[in-house]
Motif scaffolding. Sequence first.
Motif, PDB file in Angstrom:
ATOM      1  N   LYS A  48      28.945  39.142  41.816  1.00  0.00           N
ATOM      2  CA  LYS A  48      30.088  39.133  42.756  1.00  0.00           C
ATOM      3  C   LYS A  48      31.396  39.459  42.034  1.00  0.00           C
ATOM      4  O   LYS A  48      32.123  40.368  42.417  1.00  0.00           O
ATOM      5  CB  LYS A  48      30.248  37.743  43.422  1.00  0.00           C
ATOM      6  N   THR A  49      31.671  38.669  41.006  1.00  0.00           N
ATOM      7  CA  THR A  49      32.951  38.831  40.319  1.00  0.00           C
ATOM      8  C   THR A  49      33.039  40.192  39.633  1.00  0.00           C
ATOM      9  O   THR A  49      34.051  40.893  39.738  1.00  0.00           O
ATOM     10  CB  THR A  49      33.116  37.695  39.280  1.00  0.00           C
ATOM     11  N   THR A  50      31.959  40.555  38.947  1.00  0.00           N
ATOM     12  CA  THR A  50      31.937  41.845  38.260  1.00  0.00           C
ATOM     13  C   THR A  50      32.195  42.975  39.251  1.00  0.00           C
ATOM     14  O   THR A  50      32.918  43.933  38.967  1.00  0.00           O
ATOM     15  CB  THR A  50      30.557  42.031  37.576  1.00  0.00           C
ATOM     16  N   LEU A  71      38.859  33.403  44.573  1.00  0.00           N
ATOM     17  CA  LEU A  71      38.602  32.231  45.409  1.00  0.00           C
ATOM     18  C   LEU A  71      37.562  31.317  44.765  1.00  0.00           C
ATOM     19  O   LEU A  71      36.980  30.462  45.420  1.00  0.00           O
ATOM     20  CB  LEU A  71      38.130  32.718  46.787  1.00  0.00           C
ATOM     21  N   ASP A  72      37.325  31.536  43.479  1.00  0.00           N
ATOM     22  CA  ASP A  72      36.325  30.737  42.765  1.00  0.00           C
ATOM     23  C   ASP A  72      37.014  29.883  41.705  1.00  0.00           C
ATOM     24  O   ASP A  72      37.690  30.426  40.834  1.00  0.00           O
ATOM     25  CB  ASP A  72      35.309  31.686  42.108  1.00  0.00           C
ATOM     26  N   PRO A  73      36.861  28.539  41.793  1.00  0.00           N
ATOM     27  CA  PRO A  73      37.506  27.665  40.810  1.00  0.00           C
ATOM     28  C   PRO A  73      37.162  28.011  39.357  1.00  0.00           C
ATOM     29  O   PRO A  73      37.923  27.688  38.455  1.00  0.00           O
ATOM     30  CB  PRO A  73      36.958  26.270  41.152  1.00  0.00           C
ATOM     31  N   GLY A  75      37.412  30.799  38.157  1.00  0.00           N
ATOM     32  CA  GLY A  75      38.474  31.727  37.741  1.00  0.00           C
ATOM     33  C   GLY A  75      37.995  32.935  36.957  1.00  0.00           C
ATOM     34  O   GLY A  75      38.742  33.517  36.174  1.00  0.00           O
ATOM     35  N   ASN A  76      36.737  33.333  37.187  1.00  0.00           N
ATOM     36  CA  ASN A  76      36.202  34.438  36.384  1.00  0.00           C
ATOM     37  C   ASN A  76      36.911  35.769  36.625  1.00  0.00           C
ATOM     38  O   ASN A  76      37.087  36.560  35.703  1.00  0.00           O
ATOM     39  CB  ASN A  76      34.703  34.631  36.654  1.00  0.00           C
ATOM     40  N   ALA A  77      37.325  36.015  37.851  1.00  0.00           N
ATOM     41  CA  ALA A  77      38.021  37.284  38.134  1.00  0.00           C
ATOM     42  C   ALA A  77      39.380  37.281  37.430  1.00  0.00           C
ATOM     43  O   ALA A  77      39.813  38.303  36.889  1.00  0.00           O
ATOM     44  CB  ALA A  77      38.178  37.490  39.642  1.00  0.00           C
ATOM     45  N   VAL A 162      38.237  39.771  48.033  1.00  0.00           N
ATOM     46  CA  VAL A 162      38.191  38.323  47.854  1.00  0.00           C
ATOM     47  C   VAL A 162      36.908  38.001  47.093  1.00  0.00           C
ATOM     48  O   VAL A 162      35.807  38.329  47.550  1.00  0.00           O
ATOM     49  CB  VAL A 162      38.195  37.592  49.217  1.00  0.00           C
ATOM     50  N   ASP A 163      37.065  37.390  45.917  1.00  0.00           N
ATOM     51  CA  ASP A 163      35.889  37.023  45.118  1.00  0.00           C
ATOM     52  C   ASP A 163      35.498  35.585  45.430  1.00  0.00           C
ATOM     53  O   ASP A 163      36.213  34.647  45.099  1.00  0.00           O
ATOM     54  CB  ASP A 163      36.206  37.180  43.621  1.00  0.00           C
ATOM     55  N   CYS A 164      34.349  35.411  46.069  1.00  0.00           N
ATOM     56  CA  CYS A 164      33.916  34.084  46.528  1.00  0.00           C
ATOM     57  C   CYS A 164      33.139  33.325  45.457  1.00  0.00           C
ATOM     58  O   CYS A 164      32.491  33.915  44.608  1.00  0.00           O
ATOM     59  CB  CYS A 164      32.985  34.241  47.735  1.00  0.00           C
TER      60      CYS A 164
HETATM   61 MG    MG Z   1      31.780  34.917  40.249  1.00  0.00          MG
END
Ligand code: MG
Length: 291
Positions: A48-50, A71-73, A75-77, A162-164
Amino acid sequence: MSFDDEDTPLAQAAAAAVYVRRGLKGTFAAPASTRVLTVANQKGGVGKTTTAVNLAASMALAGLKVLVIDLDPQGNASTAFGVDHQEDTAGTYDVLVDQEAIAEAMVAAPGFDSLWVLPASLDLAGADIELITTVPDEERPFRLREALDNFLAEYEMDYVFVDCPPSLGMLTINALAAVTEVLIPIQCEFYALEGVQQLLRTIEFARDRLNPELEVSTILLTMFNTNTNLSAQVADSVREFFGDKVLTAAIPRSTYVAEAPSHGQSVMTYDPGSTGAVAYLAAAREITERG
Ligand code: MG
Ligand code: ATP
């Protein structure tokens, strides 16, 4: 010149590297109005993030204006763009819980002219429960939508991603209520389609109750392994199930894709000639052409 008109992988890679280095702006068509996509799959680690990071980077390198909402705690993005996200950094938490304006909390991604990130810090892990305890039921799923509507009324963007997080909790529900398009990355491995039914049911629920315009617009095959038959079999069954929603470009497994975030970069800038970068550019182009 177009990198994906070249016929051999090597020629494509060389062309893509030139493309990214020169920053051939204007090569991707801008949409008539802002397209807002949420990248969702409650399965963890499927890309997802990638995907959010590298599609956004590809589009920004082509001159489009792009916002990535982390939107992910985890914080990878934010990490992948080299953007600060330690606790107390203004970001998604403040937008959702304290109704801060997106424009106040977003930051420009280093190395890009037209890419912004709304960072996620670990505070966001508590947002679920805070929203549940402090925000009325009818308002709770719409915090992101409200913030995004206000933002887009004032700022021109071509794409918002939006990165979930890997769950179907209140954060993902906020994402599904705020966007028109869902992009589902599907990892080319044995259990790929398990869990997708549950995701589709959640999307249907969100469409019925929260957001009638919501649709799954795009499926992207990720971590395709050219050395095994399994990847090809999974890709076939995904294409059979989702039809032409599946992008022609599939993202191969590539070491450079995995390495790039540790340098605070997308693979598009870290190694623009790598197979992963070429594939993400091709996927980004397809998305812009599908309109
Ligand atoms: Mg991710
Ligand atoms: P989470 O559910 O934890 O948010 P995710 O779905 O966002 O995960 P990613 O973080 O994008 O998944 O990817 C999971 C891991 O796989 C990461 O370490 C990432 O670097 C790696 N990865 C993603 N895509 C590729 C690829 N094409 N080739 C090699 N490694 C990849």
